[in-house]
Design a protein around this motif. Sequence first.
Motif, mmCIF file in Angstrom:
data_model
loop_
_atom_site.group_PDB
_atom_site.id
_atom_site.type_symbol
_atom_site.label_atom_id
_atom_site.label_comp_id
_atom_site.label_asym_id
_atom_site.label_seq_id
_atom_site.Cartn_x
_atom_site.Cartn_y
_atom_site.Cartn_z
ATOM 1 N N LEU A 149 0.827 -1.198 0.000
ATOM 2 C CA LEU A 149 0.000 0.000 0.000
ATOM 3 C C LEU A 149 0.868 1.258 0.000
ATOM 4 C CD1 LEU A 149 -2.895 -0.780 2.505
ATOM 5 C CD2 LEU A 149 -3.141 -0.170 0.112
ATOM 6 N N SER A 150 1.927 1.235 0.790
ATOM 7 C CA SER A 150 2.827 2.377 0.845
ATOM 8 C C SER A 150 3.480 2.621 -0.513
ATOM 9 C CB SER A 150 3.907 2.146 1.910
ATOM 10 O OG SER A 150 3.351 2.092 3.191
ATOM 11 N N SER A 151 3.824 1.528 -1.185
ATOM 12 C CA SER A 151 4.438 1.645 -2.502
ATOM 13 C C SER A 151 3.464 2.244 -3.513
ATOM 14 C CB SER A 151 4.902 0.263 -2.977
ATOM 15 O OG SER A 151 5.459 0.345 -4.288
ATOM 16 N N LYS A 152 2.216 1.777 -3.474
ATOM 17 C CA LYS A 152 1.200 2.326 -4.372
ATOM 18 C C LYS A 152 0.992 3.805 -4.098
ATOM 19 C CE LYS A 152 -1.678 -1.720 -5.412
ATOM 20 N NZ LYS A 152 -3.065 -2.280 -5.360
ATOM 21 N N LEU A 153 1.017 4.155 -2.814
ATOM 22 C CA LEU A 153 0.777 5.534 -2.422
ATOM 23 C C LEU A 153 1.865 6.456 -2.960
ATOM 24 C CD1 LEU A 153 -0.902 7.525 -0.749
ATOM 25 C CD2 LEU A 153 0.569 6.994 1.190
ATOM 26 N N SER A 154 3.110 6.020 -2.852
ATOM 27 C CA SER A 154 4.220 6.865 -3.291
ATOM 28 C C SER A 154 4.209 7.079 -4.798
ATOM 29 C CB SER A 154 5.558 6.232 -2.861
ATOM 30 O OG SER A 154 5.743 4.976 -3.491
ATOM 31 N N ASN A 155 3.581 6.156 -5.537
ATOM 32 C CA ASN A 155 3.538 6.267 -6.991
ATOM 33 C C ASN A 155 2.231 6.855 -7.517
ATOM 34 O OD1 ASN A 155 6.116 5.055 -7.365
ATOM 35 N ND2 ASN A 155 5.214 3.023 -7.096
ATOM 36 N N ALA A 156 1.293 7.166 -6.603
ATOM 37 C CA ALA A 156 -0.007 7.683 -7.031
ATOM 38 C C ALA A 156 0.134 9.099 -7.590
ATOM 39 C CB ALA A 156 -0.984 7.671 -5.868
ATOM 40 N N LYS A 157 -0.750 9.438 -8.530
ATOM 41 C CA LYS A 157 -0.728 10.753 -9.153
ATOM 42 C C LYS A 157 -2.008 11.512 -8.814
ATOM 43 C CE LYS A 157 1.836 8.880 -13.108
ATOM 44 N NZ LYS A 157 1.812 8.674 -14.568
ATOM 45 N N GLY A 158 -1.890 12.842 -8.759
ATOM 46 C CA GLY A 158 -3.076 13.659 -8.562
ATOM 47 C C GLY A 158 -3.549 13.657 -7.119
ATOM 48 N N GLU A 159 -4.680 14.297 -6.887
ATOM 49 C CA GLU A 159 -5.280 14.403 -5.567
ATOM 50 C C GLU A 159 -6.580 13.601 -5.488
ATOM 51 O OE1 GLU A 159 -3.854 15.932 -3.082
ATOM 52 O OE2 GLU A 159 -2.159 16.604 -4.295
ATOM 53 N N LEU A 160 -7.020 13.312 -4.278
ATOM 54 C CA LEU A 160 -8.277 12.589 -4.109
ATOM 55 C C LEU A 160 -9.447 13.504 -4.458
ATOM 56 C CD1 LEU A 160 -6.244 11.308 -1.809
ATOM 57 C CD2 LEU A 160 -8.338 10.205 -1.040
ATOM 58 N N SER A 161 -10.447 12.937 -5.138
ATOM 59 C CA SER A 161 -11.681 13.666 -5.395
ATOM 60 C C SER A 161 -12.524 13.647 -4.119
ATOM 61 C CB SER A 161 -12.455 13.024 -6.547
ATOM 62 O OG SER A 161 -12.929 11.742 -6.161
ATOM 63 N N SER A 162 -13.623 14.389 -4.115
ATOM 64 C CA SER A 162 -14.499 14.425 -2.939
ATOM 65 C C SER A 162 -15.041 13.037 -2.612
ATOM 66 C CB SER A 162 -15.664 15.398 -3.183
ATOM 67 O OG SER A 162 -15.190 16.710 -3.359
ATOM 68 N N SER A 163 -15.448 12.292 -3.641
ATOM 69 C CA SER A 163 -16.008 10.957 -3.411
ATOM 70 C C SER A 163 -14.943 9.993 -2.905
ATOM 71 C CB SER A 163 -16.640 10.414 -4.697
ATOM 72 O OG SER A 163 -15.688 10.327 -5.729
ATOM 73 N N GLN A 164 -13.707 10.133 -3.424
ATOM 74 C CA GLN A 164 -12.623 9.268 -2.972
ATOM 75 C C GLN A 164 -12.252 9.571 -1.523
ATOM 76 O OE1 GLN A 164 -9.873 10.331 -6.044
ATOM 77 N NE2 GLN A 164 -10.360 8.555 -7.313
ATOM 78 N N LEU A 165 -12.237 10.849 -1.163
ATOM 79 C CA LEU A 165 -11.935 11.224 0.213
ATOM 80 C C LEU A 165 -13.017 10.715 1.160
ATOM 81 C CD1 LEU A 165 -10.151 12.726 2.192
ATOM 82 C CD2 LEU A 165 -11.437 14.814 1.682
ATOM 83 N N SER A 166 -14.278 10.770 0.706
ATOM 84 C CA SER A 166 -15.388 10.265 1.520
ATOM 85 C C SER A 166 -15.244 8.769 1.738
ATOM 86 C CB SER A 166 -16.720 10.574 0.830
ATOM 87 O OG SER A 166 -17.797 10.004 1.539
ATOM 88 N N ARG A 167 -14.877 8.059 0.689
ATOM 89 C CA ARG A 167 -14.702 6.607 0.812
ATOM 90 C C ARG A 167 -13.542 6.280 1.740
ATOM 91 N NH1 ARG A 167 -12.687 2.281 -3.784
ATOM 92 N NH2 ARG A 167 -13.044 0.399 -2.525
ATOM 93 N N TYR A 168 -12.444 7.020 1.597
ATOM 94 C CA TYR A 168 -11.289 6.813 2.468
ATOM 95 C C TYR A 168 -11.673 6.990 3.934
ATOM 96 C CZ TYR A 168 -7.302 8.229 5.262
ATOM 97 O OH TYR A 168 -6.412 8.353 6.290
ATOM 98 N N THR A 169 -12.459 8.024 4.205
ATOM 99 C CA THR A 169 -12.879 8.309 5.575
ATOM 100 C C THR A 169 -13.710 7.163 6.145
ATOM 101 O OG1 THR A 169 -12.889 10.693 5.127
ATOM 102 C CG2 THR A 169 -14.135 9.933 7.049
ATOM 103 N N LYS A 170 -14.627 6.614 5.346
ATOM 104 C CA LYS A 170 -15.482 5.525 5.804
ATOM 105 C C LYS A 170 -14.662 4.266 6.112
ATOM 106 C CE LYS A 170 -19.701 6.983 3.417
ATOM 107 N NZ LYS A 170 -20.689 6.671 2.345
#
Length: 279
Positions: free
Chosen positions: A245-266
Amino acid sequence: MNKVLFSVLMISAMLVLASCGSKKNSEEKEAIVLTPETTHIKGDLSDYFEVVDKEYTVTDDWGDMVSIEVKRTDIAYAFELEGVAPYGTYGRSVTGNAGFGIEILDENGNVIDKTSATASGLSGMYSSDDMKEALKLKSGETGTVRWSFHFDDEKKPAKFRLTSAYEEVNSSESNSGYSDSDSSSFDDDAETESSSSSGSEDWDSILDSYEEYVDKYISLAKKAANGDASAMSEYAELAEEAQELSSKLSNAKGELSSSQLSRYTKITQKMASAAQQMR
């Protein structure tokens, strides 16, 4: 959200599992046999399932494991099965949540322990996979649903009854993360979002992996809490997934959208709730 966050989550999972792994029940218990008070299942899924009428012996493999057989009736679901998931499951494709609960009774019919049909994580069914498989049953087929309890000597479990629940998930919340009032701003930002669609997909993939990690963590924490020695060996695999997960995170591009941030929070709330219950 950054790499440090996932490191913290991984460490918290390690500490919880380590603290729970030492909890073992060395005392021999007399076999507990439960019988259904009724084959009827209370609640929203009562038309679609019934309890198989037989005696059920409680096992002590991972605590006091209660395994109950349910049989699918010939009544068709009043909802579309695709998109229905166990309680505690979130995602844009989830259209409804379903679950089974259980009430444990003594020989006089008094409730001595229970699990709500809407509960999830450590307070719910032993495995959300049990619910997933039950929903897939065809007419006449049977499946097993499980719960884990800790019956002390003062409790005299003798019977049980099952409960059930189903509710639709708000499609605007689960699928888009936007309300009607957001529609204009969504249209204005459409071009910007489309230009970074690869980043959105990266975060969707990370959130998929994160939710899978959390589900495994909750299941593994249950095993550890009940003294299952295999939990510690599986823990190494969980730690490896955290690193991925850490590896995927370091290679991720862009920012979280509102829906993605909501899902992350849940998802995070689900893990936090499970960790809290393990203390």
